[in-house]
Design an enzyme around this catalytic site. Structure first.
Site, mmCIF file in Angstrom:
data_model
loop_
_atom_site.group_PDB
_atom_site.id
_atom_site.type_symbol
_atom_site.label_atom_id
_atom_site.label_comp_id
_atom_site.label_asym_id
_atom_site.label_seq_id
_atom_site.Cartn_x
_atom_site.Cartn_y
_atom_site.Cartn_z
ATOM 1 N N ASP A 169 124.697 51.512 15.322
ATOM 2 C CA ASP A 169 126.101 51.613 15.759
ATOM 3 C C ASP A 169 127.070 51.288 14.614
ATOM 4 O OD1 ASP A 169 128.131 52.091 17.531
ATOM 5 O OD2 ASP A 169 127.971 50.170 18.582
ATOM 6 N N ASN A 226 129.104 53.820 12.897
ATOM 7 C CA ASN A 226 129.394 54.911 11.951
ATOM 8 C C ASN A 226 130.882 55.264 11.934
ATOM 9 O OD1 ASN A 226 126.661 55.034 11.648
ATOM 10 N ND2 ASN A 226 126.374 56.972 12.732
ATOM 11 N N SER A 265 123.097 58.757 22.839
ATOM 12 C CA SER A 265 122.884 58.281 24.213
ATOM 13 C C SER A 265 123.300 59.334 25.238
ATOM 14 C CB SER A 265 123.688 56.989 24.448
ATOM 15 O OG SER A 265 125.064 57.293 24.605
ATOM 16 N N ASN A 317 126.884 59.562 25.221
ATOM 17 C CA ASN A 317 127.538 60.151 24.047
ATOM 18 C C ASN A 317 127.935 61.616 24.266
ATOM 19 O OD1 ASN A 317 125.544 58.243 21.643
ATOM 20 N ND2 ASN A 317 127.591 57.782 22.432
ATOM 21 N N TRP A 318 127.369 62.258 25.299
ATOM 22 C CA TRP A 318 127.795 63.637 25.623
ATOM 23 C C TRP A 318 129.276 63.672 25.979
ATOM 24 C CZ3 TRP A 318 124.809 67.274 23.966
ATOM 25 C CH2 TRP A 318 123.420 67.163 24.025
ATOM 26 N N LEU A 329 123.759 46.319 25.366
ATOM 27 C CA LEU A 329 122.573 47.167 25.240
ATOM 28 C C LEU A 329 122.884 48.655 25.407
ATOM 29 C CD1 LEU A 329 119.953 44.972 27.131
ATOM 30 C CD2 LEU A 329 120.362 45.138 24.668
ATOM 31 N N SER A 330 124.063 48.970 25.954
ATOM 32 C CA SER A 330 124.473 50.374 26.090
ATOM 33 C C SER A 330 123.379 51.282 26.648
ATOM 34 C CB SER A 330 124.993 50.910 24.746
ATOM 35 O OG SER A 330 126.056 50.128 24.281
HETATM 36 C C1 IPE Z 1 125.140 53.346 21.528
HETATM 37 O O1 IPE Z 1 126.306 53.332 20.763
HETATM 38 C C2 IPE Z 1 124.421 54.641 21.357
HETATM 39 C C3 IPE Z 1 123.884 54.896 20.033
HETATM 40 C C4 IPE Z 1 123.923 54.095 18.996
HETATM 41 C C5 IPE Z 1 123.236 56.157 19.868
HETATM 42 P P1 IPE Z 1 127.730 53.646 21.398
HETATM 43 O O2 IPE Z 1 128.717 53.454 20.314
HETATM 44 O O3 IPE Z 1 127.713 54.952 22.069
HETATM 45 O O4 IPE Z 1 127.845 52.503 22.487
HETATM 46 P P2 IPE Z 1 129.085 51.958 23.321
HETATM 47 O O5 IPE Z 1 129.618 53.097 24.090
HETATM 48 O O6 IPE Z 1 130.059 51.411 22.348
HETATM 49 O O7 IPE Z 1 128.502 50.894 24.171
HETATM 50 C C1 IPE Z 2 126.865 55.208 16.251
HETATM 51 O O1 IPE Z 2 128.112 55.063 15.677
HETATM 52 C C2 IPE Z 2 126.392 56.634 16.290
HETATM 53 C C3 IPE Z 2 126.367 57.239 17.624
HETATM 54 C C4 IPE Z 2 126.644 56.625 18.732
HETATM 55 C C5 IPE Z 2 125.979 58.627 17.703
HETATM 56 P P1 IPE Z 2 129.440 55.272 16.500
HETATM 57 O O2 IPE Z 2 129.825 56.704 16.414
HETATM 58 O O3 IPE Z 2 129.309 54.751 17.878
HETATM 59 O O4 IPE Z 2 130.459 54.400 15.667
HETATM 60 P P2 IPE Z 2 131.589 53.439 16.230
HETATM 61 O O5 IPE Z 2 130.926 52.526 17.218
HETATM 62 O O6 IPE Z 2 132.606 54.308 16.871
HETATM 63 O O7 IPE Z 2 132.090 52.725 15.026
HETATM 64 MG MG MG Z 3 129.617 52.933 18.702
#
Ligand code: IPE
Ligand code: IPE
Ligand code: MG
Length: 245
Positions: free
Chosen positions: A21, A23, A66, A69-70, A196-197
């Site tokens: 997490d 990025n 996840s 994430n969709w 834990l998402s």
């Molecule tokens: C969890 O990260 C999913 C992945 C790292 C692939 P998210 O950034 O999507 O989680 P939330 O929504 O902040 O909990």
């Molecule tokens: C994790 O980084 C990657 C994915 C969930 C695909 P994020 O994209 O969630 O980055 P933040 O949490 O917004 O910084």
């Molecule tokens: Mg994130």
């Protein structure tokens, strides 16, 4: 000096799971679009796979996308899918050379065909590999997984293949995507988020949790060693008392 000298090779966690997490925030700090962060996360993925395999970790599971994430903007989802295809492409040779067995968990039916194809190629080309098992959680959500297992179980019960009274932890776990894998012993989550998402909820009943402020693109072998050393200093009691261990 490297922290690798502090890692006890005799007491490695057999399964490490990672929520990669941060990025987006990493990119934002640099005044760049979120996708720049995802692109730079690929380097950390390579370092982590290499670091875990070199140590002799048996299972590494990476949460890459996840079920939730969709819901992100279409342009980000598309960029992530494109990145997945190119990353698997670039890494496949490394995986084979390092004897790494590749697999995927999650609702992969939802993935675009281009990703499905790459994933299937990587799975079949590393089928014979007997070293570390690398599992990518893609379109993965733990509640979806548990519900899916419950549906399959109910179906088997209706068909008389299983008697509800005989259902055990082990039998239930065999219906999950992670059947044949031990539960994670160590969970690492980067970026300072303390949740834990929807990741491996059943499997992490007794997992040691390690949270770090480091954003995913800055994660490295040294950060991996740090997490393992922290794990190795903990007392895992599983409900017992210290004296009983
Ligand atoms: C969890 O990260 C999913 C992945 C790292 C692939 P998210 O950034 O999507 O989680 P939330 O929504 O902040 O909990
Ligand atoms: C994790 O980084 C990657 C994915 C969930 C695909 P994020 O994209 O969630 O980055 P933040 O949490 O917004 O910084
Ligand atoms: Mg994130």
């Amino acid at each position: 000096m490297s922290l690798i000298d502090d890692v006890n090779r005799e007491k490695l966690p057999s399964h490490i799971a990672i929520i990669m997490d941060g990025n987006g925030r990493w990119a934002k700090q640099k005044g760049k679009p979120r996708i720049f962060g995802h692109q730079n996360g690929a380097h950390a993925v390579r370092q982590t796979i290499e670091g875990a395999a070199e140590l002799g970790v048996k299972y590494l599971t990476l949460y890459a996308f996840s079920a939730e994430n969709w819901k992100r903007p279409k342009i980000e989802v598309e960029a992530l899918m494109t990145l997945l295809v190119s990353t698997i492409d670039e890494e496949l040779k490394n995986l084979i050379d390092n004897n790494i067995h590749f697999q995927v968990i999650g609702n992969t039916n939802l993935l675009p065909d281009s990703v499905k194809r790459k994933v299937n190629t990587a799975i079949s080309k590393t089928k014979h590999c007997s070293g570390m098992t690398l599992t990518l959680a893609l379109s993965y959500g733990s509640r979806w997984e548990i519900l899916d297992a419950a549906k399959k179980l109910a179906d088997d019960a209706i068909q008389g293949k299983i008697v509800p009274q005989e259902l055990t932890d082990e039998v239930f776990a065999s219906y999950l995507n992670t059947a044949h894998m031990p539960d994670p012993e160590l969970l690492i989550r980067t970026s300072g988020e303390l949740r834990l998402s929807n990741f491996l909820l059943w499997q992490m009943a007794y997992t040691e949790l390690y949270f770090t402020e480091v954003l995913w693109p800055d994660f490295s072998k040294e950060e991996l060693y740090k997490a393992i050393v922290s794990f190795q200093h903990r007392e895992r009691r599983f409900g017992k008392t210290t004296e009983q261990l």
